[in-house]
Design a protein around this motif. Structure first.
Motif, short mmCIF file in Angstrom:
data_model
loop_
_atom_site.label_atom_id
_atom_site.label_comp_id
_atom_site.label_asym_id
_atom_site.label_seq_id
_atom_site.Cartn_x
_atom_site.Cartn_y
_atom_site.Cartn_z
N MET A 125 0.99 -1.37 0.20
CA MET A 125 -0.16 0.08 0.16
C MET A 125 0.89 0.93 -0.16
O MET A 125 0.52 2.28 -0.64
N THR A 126 1.58 1.49 1.02
CA THR A 126 2.78 2.44 1.44
C THR A 126 3.88 2.47 -0.82
O THR A 126 3.25 3.57 -1.31
N ASP A 127 3.96 1.70 -1.53
CA ASP A 127 4.22 2.09 -2.27
C ASP A 127 3.22 1.87 -3.55
O ASP A 127 4.18 3.02 -4.51
N THR A 128 2.74 1.75 -4.09
CA THR A 128 1.00 1.61 -4.75
C THR A 128 1.14 4.21 -4.35
O THR A 128 0.92 4.25 -5.39
N VAL A 129 0.41 3.86 -3.33
CA VAL A 129 -0.28 5.47 -3.11
C VAL A 129 0.61 6.16 -3.30
O VAL A 129 0.72 7.52 -3.54
N CYS A 130 2.24 5.85 -2.83
CA CYS A 130 3.76 6.89 -3.10
C CYS A 130 3.85 6.97 -4.53
O CYS A 130 3.68 7.60 -5.28
N ARG A 131 3.37 5.54 -5.61
CA ARG A 131 3.91 5.78 -6.80
C ARG A 131 2.53 6.80 -7.50
O ARG A 131 2.54 7.45 -8.10
N TYR A 132 1.22 6.97 -6.55
CA TYR A 132 0.17 7.37 -7.48
C TYR A 132 0.82 8.59 -7.19
O TYR A 132 0.04 9.97 -8.50
N LEU A 133 0.63 9.07 -6.16
CA LEU A 133 1.31 10.29 -5.76
C LEU A 133 1.92 11.69 -6.70
O LEU A 133 1.66 12.44 -6.73
N LEU A 158 1.97 14.29 -8.85
CA LEU A 158 2.53 15.33 -9.25
C LEU A 158 3.55 15.93 -10.31
O LEU A 158 3.75 16.84 -10.41
N THR A 159 4.14 14.74 -10.68
CA THR A 159 4.88 14.77 -11.97
C THR A 159 3.78 15.96 -12.95
O THR A 159 4.29 16.30 -13.96
N LEU A 160 2.64 14.73 -13.23
CA LEU A 160 1.64 15.74 -14.39
C LEU A 160 1.02 17.05 -14.14
O LEU A 160 -0.03 17.57 -14.27
N GLN A 161 1.30 17.13 -13.10
CA GLN A 161 0.38 18.80 -11.71
C GLN A 161 -0.64 18.55 -12.20
O GLN A 161 -1.83 19.47 -12.29
N ASP A 162 -1.70 17.18 -11.96
CA ASP A 162 -2.76 17.11 -12.23
C ASP A 162 -3.14 16.98 -10.45
O ASP A 162 -3.77 16.15 -9.82
N LEU A 163 -2.85 17.74 -9.95
CA LEU A 163 -3.50 17.57 -8.24
C LEU A 163 -5.09 17.64 -8.14
O LEU A 163 -5.62 17.01 -7.03
N ASP A 164 -5.50 18.25 -8.67
CA ASP A 164 -7.01 18.25 -8.57
C ASP A 164 -7.42 17.40 -8.76
O ASP A 164 -8.69 17.45 -7.90
N SER A 165 -7.23 16.10 -9.15
CA SER A 165 -7.73 15.47 -9.29
C SER A 165 -7.11 13.99 -7.85
O SER A 165 -8.10 12.52 -7.81
N VAL A 166 -6.12 14.03 -7.72
CA VAL A 166 -6.12 13.38 -5.51
C VAL A 166 -7.12 14.24 -4.69
O VAL A 166 -7.69 15.16 -4.78
N PRO A 167 -8.02 13.04 -4.44
CA PRO A 167 -8.60 12.73 -3.71
C PRO A 167 -8.15 14.86 -2.33
O PRO A 167 -7.01 14.37 -1.72
N LYS A 168 -9.27 15.19 -1.90
CA LYS A 168 -8.91 15.91 -0.61
C LYS A 168 -8.28 15.45 0.52
O LYS A 168 -7.17 15.79 1.13
N LEU A 172 -5.58 13.43 0.30
CA LEU A 172 -4.63 12.92 1.06
C LEU A 172 -3.63 13.61 -0.69
O LEU A 172 -2.42 13.98 -0.29
N ARG A 173 -4.26 15.15 -0.52
CA ARG A 173 -3.71 16.13 -0.66
C ARG A 173 -2.92 16.53 0.17
O ARG A 173 -1.36 17.21 -0.44
N SER A 174 -3.12 16.90 1.54
CA SER A 174 -1.70 16.67 2.53
C SER A 174 -0.33 15.73 2.19
O SER A 174 0.04 16.19 2.68
N CYS A 175 -0.86 14.46 1.62
CA CYS A 175 0.54 13.60 1.55
C CYS A 175 1.25 13.85 0.48
O CYS A 175 2.24 13.11 0.27
N ILE A 176 1.29 14.99 -0.42
CA ILE A 176 2.01 14.91 -2.31
C ILE A 176 2.58 15.44 -1.65
O ILE A 176 3.29 16.42 -0.51
N ARG A 199 5.98 12.57 1.99
CA ARG A 199 5.81 10.35 2.06
C ARG A 199 6.10 10.18 3.94
O ARG A 199 5.53 8.86 4.16
N GLU A 200 6.57 11.31 4.58
CA GLU A 200 6.40 11.02 5.87
C GLU A 200 4.58 10.81 6.03
O GLU A 200 4.32 10.05 7.15
N ALA A 201 3.98 11.52 5.62
CA ALA A 201 2.89 11.75 5.97
C ALA A 201 1.65 9.78 4.95
O ALA A 201 0.96 9.76 6.43
N VAL A 202 2.28 10.05 4.07
CA VAL A 202 2.08 8.28 3.60
C VAL A 202 2.23 7.31 4.48
O VAL A 202 1.21 6.52 5.03
#
Length: 563
Positions: free
Chosen positions: A450-458, A462-472, A474-478, A481-484
């Protein structure tokens, strides 16, 4: 209302007759009353005298009559575990109570009392005859579990509704029913007799009149619609009962195996219940959903292993318990037979001894005091007393030795049984704990993935700058990594805690099972042992008292003959 009044009026002559009888003071059934009724039972003359000399062994009493005793409440009948016939008619009892332990009872007469409700009879599974005639009962109820009931007399009560009569269809053994004298039996526009014959096909007699085939057929035609409706409801209820019984039996089996709620996905679902951190992580979508499905599969496989293990070990423990219980019962029955044989032999000796003593005492009463014959008879009587005391003392020693030997053997057997059942239980717990250890490993593995999957997702967002599509949530975890890691760690802690709770519950319940089982067996044995010691000592006291009372009885007998 008029019917009910007339029913009460019809009972008044009977009540008036009962009130005129010289009743004793109102009271509650007690031990003294039970023993007195037993000693007064049936016999006459010499047979009665001998009967009253015998010790009252409560376990042997089969029949008890307590009629016209002015009894207000039922109590103390638990001392008669083998009672088969109980007559409590013609008293002032208002409540059926304290008879649930009389599971051997076949006949119960509670007629001519003041009972208002049929209750507390469910455990009398061997009851064949029940008479509740002339009480104050208003409804037929709570009789369905009396599967061996053949005769039910409930006439001359206050039953004014038909509800409850159809429930007697579940008492398939019922052959004789009496409802005469109730308000519903006096309705001019409703033939109760036909209704009963139509809806209770198992009956052979109603109001003690044989039901002929043509009478039943006519009744079923008259009440065709009501009969179809009752049959339909009964069929549905039978199906519901069967389903409930299966579910209850399965639940009991699983609880006794300590693996209840492990036969499906219950543990997995409980791991997510209240897990807010896990809920947030699952918002990632398809990637975490795929992980959770694999997670669920792994958890289910392991819980299934625990479930199957529990059932297998339950069968082994159950066989061990049955073998132990069977061995105890066999030993107790053998000793009981041996002891009873000794008592029977002693009673035969006692009868001969008392006969010889009675003859000697009669001669003593008629011969001249201080004569040679008188002295010889006194010596003979002393010898009889001495021999009787010696024989009685020898029997006491033998019975006590047998009982103490049995008690020690039971204690030793219980100790060995505790060791065996503890080994079986420990083996089960150790095997199950290996599976619980694997469950914790699965939680660890899922958390790592789960850690690997969520980190890769975020990182991807971030790379695509598609931050709006990230659930609210989870945005604090972008880019943090420590938050994740904290979210995942809290989720893992919750899941492992659920696993450990279930493991701890299984371990503690398995320990409680052994403790409760051994405690129960020890308590039963101690109670049996104390009761047996009291029974033996009571028998000794009664025999000694019987011989010491014999001279006075002979003296009184001769005086009565002179009169």
């Amino acid at each position: 209302m008029d019917d009910e009044t007339s029913t009460q009026d019809s009972r008044e002559p009977i009540r008036a007759f009962l009130e005129e009888i010289n009743f004793p003071e109102p009271g509650i059934i007690n031990l003294e009353m039970i023993k007195s009724a037993y000693l007064e039972e049936g016999q006459r003359g010499e047979t009665r005298r001998l009967h009253q000399l015998e010790p009252v062994v409560l376990e042997r009493i089969k029949t008890l009559r307590l009629e016209f005793k002015n009894i207000l409440r039922i109590d103390h009948l638990w001392v008669l575990p083998n009672l088969t016939k109980l007559c409590l008619n013609c008293n002032k009892i208002e409540v059926i109570e304290h008879i649930g332990m009389l599971t051997a009872l076949k006949e119960l007469n509670l007629s001519f009392n003041y009972i208002t409700k049929i209750e507390n009879l469910e455990t009398l599974v061997n009851l064949e005859v029940l008479s509740l005639f002339s009480n104050h009962i208003a409804k037929i109820e709570n009789l369905e579990k009396l599967e061996k009931l053949v005769i039910l007399s409930i006439g001359n009560n206050l039953i004014n509704k038909f509800d409850g009569i159809e429930r007697l269809r579940f008492v398939s053994s019922l052959k004789v029913l009496n409802l005469e004298g109730n308000p519903i039996a006096k309705l001019t526009d409703f033939p109760l007799s036909q209704y009963v014959k139509a809806i209770l096909p198992q009956l052979n007699y109603y109001e003690y009149v044989f039901i002929k085939d043509e009478m039943r057929e006519a009744a079923q035609k008259r009440f065709y619609r009501e009969l179809r409706e009752i049959e339909g409801k009964q069929e549905k209820e039978i199906q519901a009962r069967e389903t409930e019984a299966r579910e209850h039996a399965e639940a009991e089996r699983l609880a006794s195996s300590f693996v209840e709620h492990l036969d499906g996905h219950q543990l997995y679902e409980s791991m997510w219940r209240g897990d807010e951190n896990g809920r947030i992580l699952m918002l990632v979508g398809a990637q975490t959903q795929e992980l959770s499905e694999e997670y669920a599969k792994d958890v289910h496989e392991l819980t299934q292993s625990i479930y199957k293990l529990g059932l297998a070990r339950f069968s082994e423990r159950d066989e061990e318990v049955k073998d132990f219980t069977g061995s105890l019962q066999q030993g107790q029955q053998q000793l009981q037979s041996l002891g009873q044989q000794q008592i029977d032999e002693f009673l035969q000796y006692r009868d001969k001894c008392f006969e010889e003593a009675s003859t000697t005492l009669r001669r003593l009463e008629t011969c001249e005091e201080n004569s040679e014959e008188h002295l010889q008879l006194c010596e003979a009587m002393d010898k009889i007393n001495e021999q009787f005391d010696d024989t009685l003392h020898d029997m006491w020693h033998s019975l006590m030795a047998q009982e103490l030997h049995l008690h020690e053997a039971v204690e030793e057997s219980t100790l060995n049984f505790e060791r065996r059942i503890s080994r079986l239980m420990s083996g089960f717990v150790e095997e199950a704990q290996l599976y619980f250890l694997q469950l914790r490993d699965v939680c660890q593995h899922f958390a790592h993935n789960m850690t690997d999957t969520v980190c890769r997702y975020l990182s991807h967002k971030l790379t695509l700058q598609d931050l709006d599509s990230v659930p609210k949530e989870l945005r604090s975890c972008i880019d943090d990594r420590e938050a994740v890691l904290k979210l995942v760690a809290d989720m893992k802690a919750t899941h492992i805690a659920r696993v450990e709770e279930r493991e701890d519950r299984m371990v503690s319940r398995s320990k409680d099972f052994i403790d409760n089982l051994i405690r129960k067996r020890s308590k039963e044995e101690n109670e049996r042992h104390r009761a047996k010691i009291l029974e033996i000592n009571s028998f000794m006291e009664m025999m000694t008292k019987a011989l010491s009372n014999l001279p006075e009885e002979i003296h009184q007998e001769l005086l009565n003959l002179k009169i």
